[in-house]
Motif scaffolding. Structure first.
Motif, PDB file in Angstrom:
ATOM      1  N   ASN A  99       6.129   2.677   3.541  1.00  0.00           N
ATOM      2  CA  ASN A  99       6.349   1.722   2.455  1.00  0.00           C
ATOM      3  C   ASN A  99       7.038   2.384   1.271  1.00  0.00           C
ATOM      4  O   ASN A  99       7.725   1.725   0.497  1.00  0.00           O
ATOM      5  CB  ASN A  99       5.013   1.144   1.974  1.00  0.00           C
ATOM      6  CG  ASN A  99       4.483   0.066   2.905  1.00  0.00           C
ATOM      7  OD1 ASN A  99       5.239  -0.499   3.693  1.00  0.00           O
ATOM      8  ND2 ASN A  99       3.192  -0.209   2.817  1.00  0.00           N
TER       9      ASN A  99
ATOM     10  N   TYR B 244       0.587   9.411  13.302  1.00  0.00           N
ATOM     11  CA  TYR B 244       0.511  10.159  12.035  1.00  0.00           C
ATOM     12  C   TYR B 244       0.640  11.660  12.291  1.00  0.00           C
ATOM     13  O   TYR B 244      -0.127  12.462  11.768  1.00  0.00           O
ATOM     14  CB  TYR B 244      -0.826   9.838  11.373  1.00  0.00           C
ATOM     15  CG  TYR B 244      -0.960  10.027   9.890  1.00  0.00           C
ATOM     16  CD1 TYR B 244       0.120  10.239   9.044  1.00  0.00           C
ATOM     17  CD2 TYR B 244      -2.224   9.981   9.303  1.00  0.00           C
ATOM     18  CE1 TYR B 244      -0.059  10.386   7.680  1.00  0.00           C
ATOM     19  CE2 TYR B 244      -2.415  10.127   7.937  1.00  0.00           C
ATOM     20  CZ  TYR B 244      -1.331  10.328   7.137  1.00  0.00           C
ATOM     21  OH  TYR B 244      -1.527  10.472   5.790  1.00  0.00           O
TER      22      TYR B 244
ATOM     23  N   THR C  25       7.968  11.079  -1.276  1.00  0.00           N
ATOM     24  CA  THR C  25       6.931  11.499  -0.325  1.00  0.00           C
ATOM     25  C   THR C  25       7.175  12.886   0.256  1.00  0.00           C
ATOM     26  O   THR C  25       6.249  13.522   0.744  1.00  0.00           O
ATOM     27  CB  THR C  25       6.785  10.503   0.844  1.00  0.00           C
ATOM     28  OG1 THR C  25       8.032  10.413   1.546  1.00  0.00           O
ATOM     29  CG2 THR C  25       6.372   9.132   0.355  1.00  0.00           C
TER      30      THR C  25
ATOM     31  N   ASN D  72       0.620   5.839  -0.993  1.00  0.00           N
ATOM     32  CA  ASN D  72      -0.214   6.989  -1.335  1.00  0.00           C
ATOM     33  C   ASN D  72       0.033   7.330  -2.804  1.00  0.00           C
ATOM     34  O   ASN D  72       1.129   7.779  -3.158  1.00  0.00           O
ATOM     35  CB  ASN D  72       0.169   8.201  -0.484  1.00  0.00           C
ATOM     36  CG  ASN D  72       0.148   7.905   0.996  1.00  0.00           C
ATOM     37  OD1 ASN D  72       1.155   7.488   1.560  1.00  0.00           O
ATOM     38  ND2 ASN D  72      -0.991   8.091   1.628  1.00  0.00           N
TER      39      ASN D  72
ATOM     40  N   ARG E 290       0.834  -1.219   0.000  1.00  0.00           N
ATOM     41  CA  ARG E 290       0.000   0.000   0.000  1.00  0.00           C
ATOM     42  C   ARG E 290       0.864   1.263   0.000  1.00  0.00           C
ATOM     43  O   ARG E 290       1.800   1.372   0.786  1.00  0.00           O
ATOM     44  CB  ARG E 290      -0.961   0.004   1.189  1.00  0.00           C
ATOM     45  CG  ARG E 290      -0.280  -0.253   2.518  1.00  0.00           C
ATOM     46  CD  ARG E 290      -1.278  -0.236   3.663  1.00  0.00           C
ATOM     47  NE  ARG E 290      -0.682  -0.802   4.854  1.00  0.00           N
ATOM     48  CZ  ARG E 290      -1.073  -0.547   6.097  1.00  0.00           C
ATOM     49  NH1 ARG E 290      -2.076   0.270   6.326  1.00  0.00           N
ATOM     50  NH2 ARG E 290      -0.476  -1.100   7.120  1.00  0.00           N
TER      51      ARG E 290
ATOM     52  N   LEU F  19       1.494  10.849  -3.958  1.00  0.00           N
ATOM     53  CA  LEU F  19       2.893  11.245  -3.758  1.00  0.00           C
ATOM     54  C   LEU F  19       3.851  10.353  -4.551  1.00  0.00           C
ATOM     55  O   LEU F  19       4.995  10.148  -4.158  1.00  0.00           O
ATOM     56  CB  LEU F  19       3.265  11.244  -2.272  1.00  0.00           C
ATOM     57  CG  LEU F  19       2.606  12.339  -1.410  1.00  0.00           C
ATOM     58  CD1 LEU F  19       3.163  12.320   0.009  1.00  0.00           C
ATOM     59  CD2 LEU F  19       2.806  13.729  -2.021  1.00  0.00           C
TER      60      LEU F  19
ATOM     61  N   ALA G 124       5.254   9.040  10.504  1.00  0.00           N
ATOM     62  CA  ALA G 124       4.419   8.992   9.299  1.00  0.00           C
ATOM     63  C   ALA G 124       3.327   7.919   9.414  1.00  0.00           C
ATOM     64  O   ALA G 124       2.762   7.719  10.490  1.00  0.00           O
ATOM     65  CB  ALA G 124       5.293   8.795   8.063  1.00  0.00           C
ATOM     66  N   SER G 125       3.015   7.247   8.290  1.00  0.00           N
ATOM     67  CA  SER G 125       1.972   6.218   8.284  1.00  0.00           C
ATOM     68  C   SER G 125       2.540   4.994   7.583  1.00  0.00           C
ATOM     69  O   SER G 125       3.592   5.065   6.944  1.00  0.00           O
ATOM     70  CB  SER G 125       0.754   6.714   7.506  1.00  0.00           C
ATOM     71  OG  SER G 125       1.092   6.847   6.132  1.00  0.00           O
ATOM     72  N   ALA G 126       1.815   3.885   7.661  1.00  0.00           N
ATOM     73  CA  ALA G 126       2.293   2.655   7.018  1.00  0.00           C
ATOM     74  C   ALA G 126       2.516   2.881   5.520  1.00  0.00           C
ATOM     75  O   ALA G 126       3.521   2.439   4.961  1.00  0.00           O
ATOM     76  CB  ALA G 126       1.287   1.526   7.250  1.00  0.00           C
ATOM     77  N   GLN G 127       1.563   3.577   4.861  1.00  0.00           N
ATOM     78  CA  GLN G 127       1.706   3.811   3.424  1.00  0.00           C
ATOM     79  C   GLN G 127       2.964   4.617   3.119  1.00  0.00           C
ATOM     80  O   GLN G 127       3.692   4.341   2.165  1.00  0.00           O
ATOM     81  CB  GLN G 127       0.512   4.614   2.880  1.00  0.00           C
ATOM     82  CG  GLN G 127      -0.795   3.874   2.825  1.00  0.00           C
ATOM     83  CD  GLN G 127      -1.644   4.131   4.052  1.00  0.00           C
ATOM     84  OE1 GLN G 127      -1.151   4.100   5.182  1.00  0.00           O
ATOM     85  NE2 GLN G 127      -2.919   4.378   3.855  1.00  0.00           N
ATOM     86  N   LEU G 128       3.181   5.674   3.910  1.00  0.00           N
ATOM     87  CA  LEU G 128       4.341   6.536   3.660  1.00  0.00           C
ATOM     88  C   LEU G 128       5.638   5.780   3.915  1.00  0.00           C
ATOM     89  O   LEU G 128       6.594   5.887   3.154  1.00  0.00           O
ATOM     90  CB  LEU G 128       4.267   7.790   4.543  1.00  0.00           C
ATOM     91  CG  LEU G 128       3.188   8.806   4.122  1.00  0.00           C
ATOM     92  CD1 LEU G 128       2.843   9.731   5.280  1.00  0.00           C
ATOM     93  CD2 LEU G 128       3.630   9.600   2.901  1.00  0.00           C
TER      94      LEU G 128
END
Ligand SMILES: Cc1cc2nc3c(=O)[nH]c(=O)nc-3n(C[C@H](O)[C@H](O)[C@H](O)COP(=O)(O)OP(=O)(O)OC[C@H]3O[C@@H](n4cnc5c(N)ncnc54)[C@H](O)[C@@H]3O)c2cc1C
Ligand code: SF4
Ligand code: FES
Ligand code: FES
Lengths: 174, 340
Positions: free
Chosen positions: B104, B236, B32, A71, A69, A74, B98-102
């Motif tokens: 990654n 986050y 990012t 974003n 997963r 970005l 940050a977050s899991a998505q970021l």
């Protein structure tokens, strides 16, 4: 034009890339500044993936890139040349049960009433599938923490965690 | 976003060469931070050099420590079994950010080089010396809640926002870079810099140099450590104050102490005098309070209701609590947010 390693591509050039999106290979021409999110929504009419903030702060644009997963707001489409992308439109296909049935996480969201307006939901769904693939979150606290990158203005969080726990307890459901 | 040239690099040499080949080049890894800043027109690169295909994503054993490739993602590093067992301080710091998505997408190199979250830096309508040298600093006398209390200058009071780098500072990591003039190693303490008269420079990296790896030394502080992050919401969000602590104990005496603070300066903040003060002292609240007092004595705050004076007491208490967590071997949990 196609990309050659080390050779600059001028700013006004459309670059040839190929992506596998929801199982279908697409050969595309994109400007270097097109984000993956804009490519999906504006060029390919895959408007399931939402633009909330466009700055990595909400998670509405979450998609799976090679199963992970991220974003999509970005990341630049050209940088993902060759990748496999799964959007909310492709989750049912992932489950491998034919396009008319939903992915287990989608069923669980319905079952647990895990959304109100639905705007954050495509991102929540893709993020949930990513979380389950990653396999790091087990407890409720860990699921909450690992889903913190998806904001829900309607506050459906409790039911979202219920839905994820439910699918995890059934053994994943990819 | 402005219009830019795009180069996809296949080797480090190709990346360095491509960078030198145009005005205003930028490397791009996870994107990012850079793409975010490009959308605000804060960054307007003439050329983007895509380094994501360089073979720099490995995590390898090296001299009893680990070498983290610059393109190893924040998630890959944090969940690496060797990092989890030997450098849990680093794993926890990364997972607090940050977050899991970021995580990654974000890379080790990009995390080191991420830019400040000062609101004025992001807002091109306001003066900012970091964004536009000589234009002034809007944060001084403005809203400065998130800003620095240590090492500030009359030209900039921004903080470095990374969590990962605070752990790297405590672990005394070494950054490996390559550039037009060859390769060199930069100790993490010398990698980021204080703003001084040139806040536009975040680091001591020279133009065109690329980070290729980060080396973790063998001393891992894997038993007595914590990463304690305090912020406006529990996940986050960037740190208002964070503490990376690593202790080596001899019975209940401190043999070695490493302490780095985040959210309080233009770089991860270490105070060697405070670390030295702890050496040989009993690992108890009294010693920890003495170290904390020494550190915060140097604080300089921004006034007003929107200022950052609250960070002094917050930092003082966080240091004491962080050292207590480290000494007790009960590091702050990433998912259970209660602070024990
Ligand atoms: C909403 C949000 C919340 C966040 N919260 C946190 C947080 O709580 N804690 C935290 O620590 N971080 C946080 N981050 C920041 C995040 O950690 C960084 O954006 C990320 O680490 C940057 O890595 P990247 O690979 O994406 O860098 P990029 O965006 O690709 O690059 C960033 C900069 O580094 C340069 N660069 C990249 N790689 C190299 C290299 N190998 N050599 C030389 N230069 C290089 C680029 O030119 C650019 O200037 C947050 C980000 C967002 C968007
Ligand atoms: S603190 Fe630094 S980054 Fe923020 S406005 Fe002042 S000069 Fe710019
Ligand atoms: S639209 Fe990408 S995170 Fe909000
Ligand atoms: S359901 Fe409305 S934002 Fe989440």
């Amino acid at each position: 034009m196609l990309i050659e390693s080390g050779s600059p591509v001028a700013a006004d050039t459309r670059i040839g890339i190929s992506l596998t999106i929801n199982g279908h290979r697409r050969d595309l021409q994109v400007a270097p500044w097109t984000t993956l999110l804009d490519l999906l929504r504006e060029h390919l009419d895959l408007t399931g993936t939402k633009k909330g903030c466009d700055h990595g702060q909400c998670g509405a644009c979450t998609v799976l890139v090679n199963g992970t997963r991220v974003n999509s707001c970005l990341t630049l489409a050209v940088m993902k040349d060759g990748a496999e992308i799964t959007t909310v439109e492709g989750l049912a296909g992932l489950a491998g049960t034919g396009s008319n049935s939903l992915h287990p996480i989608q069923e669980a969201f319905i079952e647990h009433d895990a959304f109100q307006c639905g705007y954050c939901t495509p991102g929540q769904l893709c993020s949930s599938v990513g979380l389950i693939n990653e396999g790091h979150a087990r407890s409720r606290d860990e699921i909450r923490e690992a889903m913190s990158g998806n904001i829900c203005r309607c506050g459906a969080y409790t039911n979202i965690v219920d839905a994820i726990e439910d699918v995890m307890s059934q053994g994943g459901g990819r | 976003m402005n219009r830019f040239e795009y180069v996809r690099a296949g080797t480090v040499a190709e990346a360095v060469q491509a960078f030198a080949g145009a005005e205003g080049s930028r490397f791009i890894a996870g994107g990012t931070n850079l793409i975010d800043l490009m959308k605000y027109d804060v960054e307007r690169p003439g050329r983007l050099v895509d380094i994501t295909r360089l073979p720099l994503d490995r995590i390898e054993e090296r001299d009893g420590g680990l070498r983290l490739g610059a393109l190893a993602t924040n998630a890959a590093v944090a969940y690496d079994a060797r990092v989890q067992s030997r450098y849990p301080l680093l794993a926890n710091a990364i997972l607090a950010g940050a977050s899991a998505q970021l995580r990654n997408a974000a890379s080790t190199g990009g995390n080191l080089l991420q830019r400040t979250r000062c609101y004025y830096f992001y807002d091109t309508a306001t003066p900012c010396n970091k964004r536009e040298p000589g234009s002034g600093c809007s944060a001084i006398g403005g809203i400065a809640r998130i800003h620095a209390i240590f090492g500030t200058s009359a030209h900039c009071i921004a903080t470095h926002p990374s969590d990962m780098c605070v752990a790297l500072a405590a672990l005394e990591a070494v950054v490996q870079v390559s550039g037009p003039k060859g390769e060199r190693s930069i100790p993490i303490a010398d990698f980021h810099r204080l703003p001084g008269n040139t806040p536009e420079q975040d680091t001591n990296l020279k133009p065109g140099e690329i980070v290729v790896a980060v080396d973790l030394p063998a001393r891992d502080f894997g038993s007595h450590y914590t990463y304690l992050k305090l912020r406006d919401r529990l996940s986050y969000a960037f740190a208002l104050v964070s503490v990376a602590a690593g202790l080596e104990l001899d019975g209940d005496q401190v043999k070695t102490a490493r302490l780095a603070l985040g959210g309080v300066a233009h770089k991860p903040w270490r105070n060697r005098k405070a670390e030295a003060l702890l050496q040989g002292k009993p690992a108890n609240r009294e010693s920890f309070q003495a170290a904390a007092d020494l550190i915060v004595a140097e604080a300089k705050t921004q006034g007003g209701p929107q200022g950052n004076a609250f960070k002094v007491e917050l930092a003082r208490r966080a240091i004491v609590r962080g050292l207590e967590q480290a000494a007790a071997g009960t590091p702050q949990s990433i998912s259970d947010k209660r602070i024990q």
